[in-house]
Each structure stands twice: as structure tokens, then as C-alpha cells.
Design a protein around this motif. Structure first.
Motif, PDB file in Angstrom:
ATOM      1  N   SER A   1      31.192  42.983  29.241  1.00 24.50           N
ATOM      2  CA  SER A   1      30.273  42.852  30.371  1.00 24.50           C
ATOM      3  C   SER A   1      31.025  42.621  31.674  1.00 24.50           C
ATOM      4  CB  SER A   1      29.299  41.702  30.111  1.00 24.50           C
ATOM      5  OG  SER A   1      28.494  41.468  31.246  1.00 24.50           O
ATOM      6  N   ILE A   2      32.060  41.799  31.641  1.00 21.61           N
ATOM      7  CA  ILE A   2      32.849  41.526  32.839  1.00 21.61           C
ATOM      8  C   ILE A   2      33.587  42.778  33.305  1.00 21.61           C
ATOM      9  CG2 ILE A   2      34.827  40.202  33.703  1.00 21.61           C
ATOM     10  CD1 ILE A   2      33.923  37.963  31.740  1.00 21.61           C
ATOM     11  N   SER A   3      34.117  43.555  32.351  1.00 19.88           N
ATOM     12  CA  SER A   3      34.899  44.744  32.724  1.00 19.88           C
ATOM     13  C   SER A   3      34.059  45.757  33.481  1.00 19.88           C
ATOM     14  CB  SER A   3      35.486  45.388  31.467  1.00 19.88           C
ATOM     15  OG  SER A   3      34.458  45.992  30.688  1.00 19.88           O
ATOM     16  N   LEU A   4      32.743  45.809  33.185  1.00 18.26           N
ATOM     17  CA  LEU A   4      31.879  46.775  33.863  1.00 18.26           C
ATOM     18  C   LEU A   4      31.691  46.453  35.338  1.00 18.26           C
ATOM     19  CD1 LEU A   4      29.155  47.205  31.094  1.00 18.26           C
ATOM     20  CD2 LEU A   4      31.047  48.742  31.629  1.00 18.26           C
ATOM     21  N   GLN A   5      32.050  45.224  35.768  1.00 20.85           N
ATOM     22  CA  GLN A   5      31.842  44.815  37.154  1.00 20.85           C
ATOM     23  C   GLN A   5      33.124  44.802  37.986  1.00 20.85           C
ATOM     24  OE1 GLN A   5      29.161  41.277  37.407  1.00 20.85           O
ATOM     25  NE2 GLN A   5      29.299  41.302  35.157  1.00 20.85           N
ATOM     26  N   ILE A   6      34.255  45.073  37.366  1.00 17.84           N
ATOM     27  CA  ILE A   6      35.542  44.960  38.077  1.00 17.84           C
ATOM     28  C   ILE A   6      35.748  46.111  39.049  1.00 17.84           C
ATOM     29  CG2 ILE A   6      38.048  45.085  37.747  1.00 17.84           C
ATOM     30  CD1 ILE A   6      37.738  43.325  35.288  1.00 17.84           C
ATOM     31  N   GLY A   7      35.522  47.331  38.604  1.00 24.17           N
ATOM     32  CA  GLY A   7      35.627  48.492  39.479  1.00 24.17           C
ATOM     33  C   GLY A   7      37.020  48.710  40.055  1.00 24.17           C
ATOM     34  N   GLN A   8      37.073  49.031  41.372  1.00 21.87           N
ATOM     35  CA  GLN A   8      38.338  49.403  42.022  1.00 21.87           C
ATOM     36  C   GLN A   8      39.321  48.239  42.175  1.00 21.87           C
ATOM     37  OE1 GLN A   8      39.222  52.393  42.666  1.00 21.87           O
ATOM     38  NE2 GLN A   8      37.269  53.465  42.349  1.00 21.87           N
ATOM     39  N   ASP A   9      38.870  47.016  41.899  1.00 24.93           N
ATOM     40  CA  ASP A   9      39.772  45.853  42.016  1.00 24.93           C
ATOM     41  C   ASP A   9      40.622  45.647  40.773  1.00 24.93           C
ATOM     42  OD1 ASP A   9      38.837  45.187  44.570  1.00 24.93           O
ATOM     43  OD2 ASP A   9      37.118  44.107  43.736  1.00 24.93           O
ATOM     44  N   TRP A  10      40.583  46.600  39.849  1.00 22.61           N
ATOM     45  CA  TRP A  10      41.252  46.392  38.559  1.00 22.61           C
ATOM     46  C   TRP A  10      42.760  46.154  38.706  1.00 22.61           C
ATOM     47  CZ3 TRP A  10      45.143  49.411  36.501  1.00 22.61           C
ATOM     48  CH2 TRP A  10      45.448  50.592  37.197  1.00 22.61           C
ATOM     49  N   ARG A  11      43.377  46.848  39.663  1.00 23.03           N
ATOM     50  CA  ARG A  11      44.842  46.748  39.763  1.00 23.03           C
ATOM     51  C   ARG A  11      45.290  45.387  40.290  1.00 23.03           C
ATOM     52  NH1 ARG A  11      48.767  50.594  39.337  1.00 23.03           N
ATOM     53  NH2 ARG A  11      50.792  50.043  40.225  1.00 23.03           N
ATOM     54  N   VAL A  12      44.654  44.899  41.365  1.00 19.54           N
ATOM     55  CA  VAL A  12      45.052  43.609  41.911  1.00 19.54           C
ATOM     56  C   VAL A  12      44.732  42.483  40.921  1.00 19.54           C
ATOM     57  CG1 VAL A  12      42.863  43.234  43.137  1.00 19.54           C
ATOM     58  CG2 VAL A  12      44.931  42.116  43.947  1.00 19.54           C
ATOM     59  N   ILE A  13      43.621  42.646  40.172  1.00 23.90           N
ATOM     60  CA  ILE A  13      43.309  41.653  39.137  1.00 23.90           C
ATOM     61  C   ILE A  13      44.366  41.684  38.040  1.00 23.90           C
ATOM     62  CG2 ILE A  13      41.657  41.064  37.315  1.00 23.90           C
ATOM     63  CD1 ILE A  13      39.427  41.950  39.214  1.00 23.90           C
ATOM     64  N   GLY A  14      44.792  42.881  37.647  1.00 21.87           N
ATOM     65  CA  GLY A  14      45.845  42.991  36.628  1.00 21.87           C
ATOM     66  C   GLY A  14      47.145  42.345  37.070  1.00 21.87           C
ATOM     67  N   ILE A  15      47.495  42.526  38.347  1.00 20.46           N
ATOM     68  CA  ILE A  15      48.726  41.891  38.867  1.00 20.46           C
ATOM     69  C   ILE A  15      48.603  40.381  38.816  1.00 20.46           C
ATOM     70  CG2 ILE A  15      50.095  41.543  40.953  1.00 20.46           C
ATOM     71  CD1 ILE A  15      49.483  44.462  41.684  1.00 20.46           C
ATOM     72  N   ASN A  16      47.455  39.845  39.227  1.00 23.31           N
ATOM     73  CA  ASN A  16      47.271  38.395  39.224  1.00 23.31           C
ATOM     74  C   ASN A  16      47.145  37.824  37.818  1.00 23.31           C
ATOM     75  OD1 ASN A  16      47.355  38.058  42.052  1.00 23.31           O
ATOM     76  ND2 ASN A  16      45.218  38.696  42.244  1.00 23.31           N
ATOM     77  N   LEU A  17      46.818  38.689  36.846  1.00 21.65           N
ATOM     78  CA  LEU A  17      46.816  38.247  35.447  1.00 21.65           C
ATOM     79  C   LEU A  17      48.218  38.253  34.854  1.00 21.65           C
ATOM     80  CD1 LEU A  17      43.609  40.012  34.051  1.00 21.65           C
ATOM     81  CD2 LEU A  17      43.973  37.560  34.314  1.00 21.65           C
ATOM     82  N   GLY A  18      49.191  38.815  35.570  1.00 27.10           N
ATOM     83  CA  GLY A  18      50.580  38.808  35.098  1.00 27.10           C
ATOM     84  C   GLY A  18      51.024  40.077  34.421  1.00 27.10           C
TER      85      GLY A  18
END
Length: 903
Positions: A795-812
Motif C-alpha cells: 500500500s505504501i509503495s503505491l503512493q511513493i511515485g517519482q520520489d522513489w529515488r531520493v527515498i531509496g538514497i535516504n534508506l541507504g
């Protein structure tokens, strides 16, 4: 002296005192390390000879004149004067190390010169000689002493002020046991023109130093001086002042009174500014390298005041895709991805300026290595090249760990390479080359202009300047290696560089096939200018391991001369004066090159040495070809030294699969090789490093030598492909010897290794048919600290959209991982986001508690507070349900227990 055939009684007293004093010191002094343990020098002497040590017998036959004419050569270790009976051999002075038979005592003690620094505890002879023949020593003009013997040095320092005719005094070697031991009445040496106190760990100097009115050269380098006395400004005749490698924080203003000064060497100190009195001196040459000039003092730190707290330097952390940044006149501390750091001090620029950085692939056009050098970092390009900074900027390059080698920064200005003074340290705690890892090792240098920079390592370099007065150079990596330059060996000052290359005896034995072969360290000697010396230079080197002066078979001992330009080795044993002591070999040469001492029973030594040397330069390597478990088209290729392969394979095994590493192959540092995809395989994209269908690599032993590519079936190929990857040598390096170059010619002579590689068939939607990877249900966290089910994550992944890359960087997640995901799902944003989030979630299984908290923090840092709030709501709801279930279970258990009690 002999008077009418009768020995002078004073000579007997001198001989007995020298014998007694020096032997007692020798018996009481240090212990020597030898293979198999530690024993005193007395024990070493008794074990090294079947004969008893010489004793003092019938000293009436010894005289000053006989001392002056007798030979120094002896195979004994005791530093002593002795004389056998009148019917035996003439009297001998034995010192450690002994001089060759051709050198007379007059070379050490003449009317004007006394040299004692090349003999163990030789300094102790000075007070004994002064007590017996002060008249003869009173005319000394040149004196050289060592400082390794405390009792001997203390006695010598008491004598020195009385030698008022001295013109040259050198006290070198190790250290003064008292860091302030320099005699206060040294100012009595009114004729002194040259004074060297190099390498003695002195922390201060007496004011009386300023009374040396005739002094022209003063060498105080390699000490621990933090300040100089103001009286140093009284040395009106001083021409050269050498202060390098100290702890000086400032220079006294009185130094401006040295109007005769023409050369001031102050590099490698802690100087933040140069006195104004030294500016506008066109005839004065100053070497200020490796000083924090223009930087604010950092030791000790200044406490902040309530009204004017010290402003913190701005920190700028850049990402992999941020290749430009702006620096204002206030300065800043820039952290580059991978661990590099740039420190711009306040005032280094007049206006705000945009700068750029690029990390280059280590191709040979960007990398230049000398013999025995290893590349430790990728070349770092800083732009624009033409900019000049008002104050030096510190450039810190991360490097790989290296053992027993010197690390330096090398700069390329577009035309030539140069080596910069380098400081080694760890990076800032807030910056790491790997998330959660230790700060990077940094090689730092100060520069005024931008260009290309890289870190390299080489055998430790020791250098010195040789004047007509002579010099002594001791290797810092092996103190048993010494170069002794006698007086008048040169007319002009020369710069000498000594490098010592330690060699594995087991490797030598394996290559040459002689289990009895032994070798000494390899000496690499160079000089500027390169003309021959006027006098033979004495070279001392340890004997090969397991060989002593009493067990050596001289017919098996060979001295090899190497020509680095021609890559040849010549046996020169019969052409030089070569002899041995108990632990050392000593020879004399007039020109510098490479020298290698071998102990072997083989006859054709030159050919064997040439073969061994070239094999020792090569690295044993293995090749890896691995496919990502979730995507067979993504292939990792890597070449590593054999000792690093096992750990690397284990590290990659969770995400990659493939054949076992290749067999061992030989590659040189900086050698080019290619990887070719064969038998139905091809690279799926055009690449600049792909030449003739082969992927180009350059091997560097301390770098990763890694590339990841996407492959596809060759044109016309259908169904699953059983292909292979083959590795081939590239261009033959220029430095490769002829016999090795011949082996690499002919059909398939460039082939190194081949490894199998399979590619599954394509299905209808152009994706590879792969075995389904079965993952257990993915539940993140735990009910007590925070819990997300697989459905929650979807459910959360369906709301991430174009911010996926910056979120991935901040996740390490690494940039490589994100690039792989983006390539795999170019046209499917939903699948891309889902893969990114679930990849991170699977990695959290072994990361311990707190995974949900890390996800919330990453969302907040990515400016997605909405998702962070939703996750926290899910977690709160889950915790409440969990608590309610516990209460319900507890009540039910209590009711059951109550019923049992009532029954």
C-alpha cells in the motif's frame, strides 16, 4: 711516540684506558636482535667464533704512532684497542662495523678530522682521547659523532666546548637522551662554520647558539623543536638554515636580522604564517611546503568567548550526481562521495565561485606510475584548472590500505606529473566512504590550483643532501642499511634517494628452484646530479637471512647490479670491494643504481635474478564472472589478487551466482586486459570502454577492477544460450622484459582464462524465463516496537511515485542498486518503486530492531511527511491490537486457572 726505540709510557696509558673504557661500555650496553632470539653482543661474539676474544697482553708495545698507522680491519665486535705480544701481529683497533683492510686509521683520525658516527658507540672514544692527548685533539677542525650512546655522548658533549678550532660539527644518528643536552657553552666554538644536529629529538636550543658568529650552515631538521631562541638572529654570517620536519609554530622576528641568509628550509612544520621581515627578500629562497599557511591555528583550540563565539566552517555534503558546488569567500568544508574531502579556508577566494569535481576511471592516460609503485585511488579531477586560490586549499584523496609503504599524492597539471608533500589522516567522523563504516583513510596535500590528483604508494624514500664534508644516510625502514659518504666524495651538493624493497625469501626460492637461496633487501639508489662520485661510497646491507659472517661461503655470495632502464641484472661481485662482518655485507661503489645481494649455489646468477625480479613484480590474480540472481542479464566481471577472492565471493554470494573463480594468472600493475563475450553472447549496449567487442580493463592491485554490464543473445540467437566469457591480455607493457614478451606472442598467446555463462530463453514479453525466487512472507519489524505486513508495504509503495529515488538514497541503498532497478523497469514506475522498497525491506531481516523507525525517518528526510504519518498510524493501530490480544489471552488464561482451582 718511540724515543730511540723505547716506547713512550703515555702511549701505554692511552691504550689501556681505551681498551678498558670501551670494553666495559660494550659489556654493559645494549642487546642485539638476531634470528632465533635476543642476546647481548658479548654472547654474540662468543657464539660467532670458536676462538676466545682478544685480551690485553703486553701493552707496552703499543704507541700513538702505531695507532696512527695500524689497520682498522677486524672480525671482532668489541669496540676496543688491543695489542697482542710483540712477537705476534701488529696492534689492531676493532670497531663495529669494521673498516676494510685498505682504510688506515688516518682516515678516521687525522690532524684536523675525527669521524666517529659510523661506528657503534664510537662517540665514547672522544672523551678518552681528550683525556690522554688533548694537545693532538685541540687542532681538530672536523668532527662527526653519533648520539645513540648516552654515556659516550654525555662525555663527548663535555669535551666539545674545548675544541675551539672546530669548523664543522655533526651530531647525528638517533637522539639525544636528554632533549635539552646541547652544551650551554657551545658558543665558545668561535670558528664553527657548519653545525648539523639532524634527527636528535631536540625540543629546545640554548641561547648561547647565537654566539657562533662564524656559522654559515645550521641543520636542525628532523627534531621536535617548537620554537627557536631569539638569539638565532645574531648569526650574522648564516647562509643556510635547515629547519624541516620539526614542530615549529612560529619563527622569531629576530630571524629578519639574518641578512646573509640565502636558503631557509622550513617545510613539514606547523607554521601558519611567515614573518613579514622575511618578505621582499629577493635573494632569499624559502621552502615552505607542508605547512598550514593561511589556516587558523587548530592546536590548541581557542575557547569561544560569550560575545564572539567562533564561527563554524560551513560543511557541504555532495551526492554522486552533484558534480558542481559553490564556494564563497567565507570558505567551506566539502565532502565528496567516496570519502574525498576539500577544505577551503576563509579568504581563499575573492568572490563566490562555482567549482566542479569528476572521478576518472583509472585509465592509463590518467595514471602514471614509477617502478615499484601501486595506485591507491581513482584520479580525481578538480575544475576549473586555471583558477588560482589566494590561500592554499587542502585536497584529501581517499586511498586503500597499504602496508610498509609510503603514500603520497601525485598531481597532473596537463603536461607532467609531480609528487606533492603529503599528510596522512582519517577523514571526518561525520563522513564515511561506506554508510555506517569507518572514516576513509585520506592522503592530503595543499594546492594553489586545481588539476588531477591521485594517491600512490611506493617503498619508503629516504633522502639527504651530500656536501663536500660528507654525510651518513640510514634507511628508516631498515636501520641496518647505511650509506657513508666520505669527505671530498663530491664537489657540488648532491641529493641522494634511498629506497629499500623487502623481498619474500619463500617466493624467491619457489621461482628460482633453489631451496637454499637467500636474498637481502633490494636497494634502489639514485642521485642528482648523476655523475660518478670522486671517492668510493661505503654501502652497508644486512646479510641474507640465515647467513652470518662465520657461516658464509663467499663463493655463493653474489652482488647484483640492476639497470632499471634496460631491466637487466649483472653480477659485479668480482668488480667491487665486498667483505662481510657477522651480520652485514659491506661494499664500495662510485655510482648509484640498484643493488641486490644473493646467496645461492646456482651459477648463472644474472639470468636467475632477472627472471625472479620480473616474477616478483607480477600479481597472482583470479577472474570472477557472476550473474545477479534476480536478473540473469546483469553480469558482474572482476579481477582481484588471489588473496582477496575468497572474501569477495562470500560477500557477493547472497545476490550473485556463477562459476567458480578462474585459475591463477599473472598480471602487472597497470596492465591492460579485455573480457570478451563468446558463443552466442553479446553486450546489450554500446559502451566507450568496449573495443572490438571486448570490454577493456586496466588492472590495479588495490582497486576493485570491477564492471557490471547487461548482456543479451547475439544476433540471430534464439532460446537459452550456453556461452562463455574469455579474458585476454591487452597491449604488452613497455617495461616488459624480452623473454616474457616472447611468451605472449603467437596464436591465442594473449588468452588468460575462460569461464562459462548461461543466459535463459526469452518469454513472450521479452523477459528472461527464470526460476521463481521464493521469498517467505515479508513482515517488517515486530509487534512491540512497530510492525508492517507485506500488504502494508504494498500500500505504501503505491503512493511513493517519482520520489522513489531520493527515498531509496535516504534508506541507504547504493546508487548502483538504484541504477540497476531503473534500468530493469524503465517503463514501469509501479514495478520500479515496489522493487526498491522490497529490496530494502529484505535487507532489514538481519539489521536488528528499528526497521520501521528507519523507514519513517527516511520518509521525513525525503519530504514525504504524509507517508511518515501513515506509517506511524499503521504502527499505532498494530500496537493497540497487539496489546488487546495480550490482555484477552491473559484474561482467558486467568479464567481457566480459576475454574481448575474451583474444581
Amino acid at each position: 711516540m718511540f724515543k730511540g726505540g723505547v716506547p713512550d709510557p703515555s702511549s701505554d696509558t692511552l691504550a689501556q684506558r681505551l681498551w678498558g673504557g670501551l670494553v666495559l661500555q660494550d659489556q654493559d650496553k645494549s642487546q642485539r636482535k638476531i634470528p632465533g632470539g635476543v642476546m647481548s653482543e658479548g654472547q654474540a661474539e662468543r657464539n660467532s667464533s670458536s676462538a676466545s676474544p682478544p685480551s690485553l697482553v703486553n701493552t707496552s708495545g703499543l704507541s700513538i704512532s702505531s695507532l696512527s698507522s695500524s689497520s682498522f680491519f677486524s672480525n671482532h665486535h668489541h669496540a676496543s684497542f688491543y695489542s697482542p705480544s710483540t712477537s705476534s701481529s701488529p696492534s689492531v683497533l676493532s670497531l663495529t662495523p669494521p673498516l676494510p683492510p685498505s682504510v688506515e686509521l688516518s682516515a678516521v683520525l687525522t690532524d684536523t678530522r675525527l669521524t666517529l658516527d659510523v661506528y657503534q658507540r664510537g662517540t665514547a672514544a672522544l672523551p678518552l682521547l681528550w683525556a690522554s692527548i688533548p694537545g693532538q685533539l685541540g687542532g681538530l677542525q672536523y668532527l662527526r659523532l653519533g648520539s645513540e650512546d648516552k654515556p659516550g655522548l654525555d662525555g663527548a658533549l663535555d669535551v666539545i666546548p674545548h675544541l675551539t678550532e672546530l669548523r664543522s660539527l655533526a651530531i647525528r644518528g638517533h637522539c639525544f637522551y636528554d632533549s635539552q643536552a646541547l652544551p650551554h657553552d657551545i658558543g665558545q666554538l668561535c670558528c664553527l662554520t657548519y653545525l648539523s644536529l639532524l634527527g636528535n629529538e631536540l625540543v629546545s636550543l640554548p641561547p648561547s647558539l647565537g654566539q657562533l658568529k662564524s656559522l654559515q650552515t645550521l641543520d636542525l631538521s628532523y627534531n621536535l623543536l617548537q620554537h627557536l631562541p631569539d638569539e638565532i638572529g645574531s648569526l650574522e654570517e648564516l647562509v643556510k638554515l635547515e629547519l624541516s620536519h620539526n614542530k615549529l609554530k612560529q619563527l622569531p622576528e629576530s630571524i629578519g636580522s639574518l641578512f646573509s641568509l640565502r636558503e631557509l628550509v622550513i617545510y613539514s612544520n606547523d607554521l601558519h604564517m611567515i614573518p613579514h621581515c622575511l618578505k621582499n627578500r629577493p635573494l632569499l629562497k624559502i621552502d615552505v611546503r607542508d605547512n598550514p599557511l593561511g589556516q587558523p591555528p587548530i592546536h590548541p583550540p581557542l575557547p569561544p568567548t560569550p560575545d564572539h563565539a567562533e564561527a563554524k566552517v560551513l560543511e557541504l555534503h555532495l551526492g554522486y550526481n552533484q558534480h558542481s558546488f559553490c564556494v564563497s569567500p567565507a570558505g567551506c568544508h566539502v565532502f565528496l562521495p567516496g570519502g574525498a574531502e576539500l577544505l577551503f579556508p576563509p579568504g581563499c577566494l575573492e568572490t563566490a565561485t562555482r567549482l566542479e569535481w569528476v572521478e576518472k576511471r583509472p585509465e592509463r592516460k590518467w595514471v602514471w606510475l614509477e617502478e615499484h609503485e601501486i595506485l591507491l585511488s581513482r584520479p580525481l579531477e578538480l575544475r576549473p584548472h586555471g583558477i588560482t586560490f589566494i590561500k592554499p586549499v587542502e585536497v584529501c584523496v581517499p586511498y586503500r590500505r597499504t602496508k610498509r609503504r609510503q603514500v603520497v599524492v601525485r598531481r597532473f597539471d596537463g603536461q607532467s606529473w609531480s609528487t606533492l608533500p603529503t599528510d596522512l589522516r582519517r577523514g571526518s567522523d561525520s563522513h564515511s566512504s561506506h554508510p555506517g563504516g569507518r572514516p576513509a583513510r585520506l592522503a592530503c596535500c595543499s594546492v594553489s590550483q586545481f588539476s588531477w590528483f591521485m594517491a600512490v604508494s611506493h617503498p619508503v624514500k629516504d633522502s639527504c643532501s651530500v656536501t663536500p664534508a660528507g654525510a651518513l644516510l640510514v634507511s628508516s625502514s631498515d636501520p641496518g642499511i647505511k650509506l657513508h659518504f666520505p669527505p671530498d666524495s663530491t664537489v657540488q651538493t648532491r641529493t641522494i634517494i634511498l629506497q629499500v624493497l623487502q623481498v619474500s625469501v619463500s617466493e624467491v626460492q619457489a621461482v628460482c628452484g633453489d631451496p637454499q637461496a637467500r636474498v637481502s633487501p633490494l636497494l634502489c639508489l639514485s642521485q642528482t646530479p648523476s655523475t660518478h662520485f670522486l671517492q668510493p661510497i661505503k654501502v652497508q646491507i644486512p646479510l641474507p637471512s640465515g647467513v652470518t659472517g662465520h657461516t658464509v661461503d663467499m663463493s655463493c655470495l653474489h652482488l647484483l647490479h640492476g639497470d632499471p632502464a634496460a631491466q637487466t641484472w649483472t653480477d659485479i661481485t668480482s668488480q667491487v670491494s665486498l667483505y662481510v662482518t657477522h651480520l652485514y655485507a659491506i661494499f664500495y661503489v662510485t655510482h648509484f643504481s640498484w643493488y641486490w645481494l644473493w646467496y645461492t649455489t646456482q651459477r648463472c646468477v644474472s639470468g636467475v635474478v632477472r627472471k625472479v625480479y620480473q616474477r616478483l613484480k607480477q600479481f597472482k590474480v583470479q577472474f570472477l564472472v557472476l550473474q545477479r540472481r534476480t536478473d540473469a542479464s546483469q553480469v558482474l566481471l572482476q579481477c582481484l589478487p588471489a588473496n582477496k577472492v575468497e572474501g569477495r565471493v562470500q560477500y557477493l554470494s547472497e545476490q550473485y551466482d556463477g562459476p567458480q573463480p578462474s585459475d591463477l594468472c599473472d598480471l602487472l600493475e597497470g596492465e591492460q586486459f579485455f573480457a570478451g563475450f563468446e558463443k552466442g553472447l553479446d553486450i546489450s549496449a554500446d559502451r566507450p570502454d568496449c573495443v572490438g567487442g571486448r570490454l577493456c580493463f586496466v588492472f590495479y592491485s588495490s582497486l576493485k577492477n570491477l564492471k557490471e554490464v547487461y548482456i543479451c543473445p547475439a544476433q540471430g540467437q534464439k532460446g537459452p544460450v550456453r556461452g562463455q566469457v574469455s579474458f585476454y591480455r591487452g597491449e604488452i607493457p613497455v617495461s616488459l622484459p624480452e623473454e616474457l614478451a616472447k611468451k605472449r606472442k603467437g596464436h591465442d598467446s594473449q588468452w588468460l582464462a575462460t569461464l562459462p555463462l548461461r543466459l535463459p530463453a526469452l518469454n513472450s514479453d521479452n523477459s528472461y524465463i527464470m526460476e521463481d525466487v521464493q521469498y517467505p512472507p515479508l513482515n517488517l519489524g515486530d509487534p512491540e516496537s512497530g510492525y508492517l505486513t507485506e500488504a502494508n508495504l504494498l500500500s505504501i509503495s503505491l503512493q511513493i511515485g517519482q520520489d522513489w529515488r531520493v527515498i531509496g538514497i535516504n534508506l541507504g541503498l547504493s546508487y548502483q542498486e538504484l541504477d540497476r532497478i531503473q534500468y530493469k523497469y524503465k517503463d514501469n514506475l509501479g514495478a520500479l518503486v515496489l522493487d526498491m522498497l522490497f529490496l530494502w525491506a529484505r535487507e532489514q531481516r538481519n539489521a536488528g530492531p528499528g526497521a520501521v523507525s528507519r523507514l519513517v525517518a527516511a520518509m521525513i528526510e525525503s519530504s514525504r511527511r504524509d507517508l511518515a504519518d501513515e506509517i506511524e498510524d499503521i504502527v499505532r493501530l498494530g500496537k493497540r491490537k497487539y496489546s488487546e490480544s495480550l490482555r484477552r489471552v491473559g484474561l482467558e488464561a486467568g479464567s481457566a486457572a480459576l475454574g481448575e482451582t474451583q474444581q
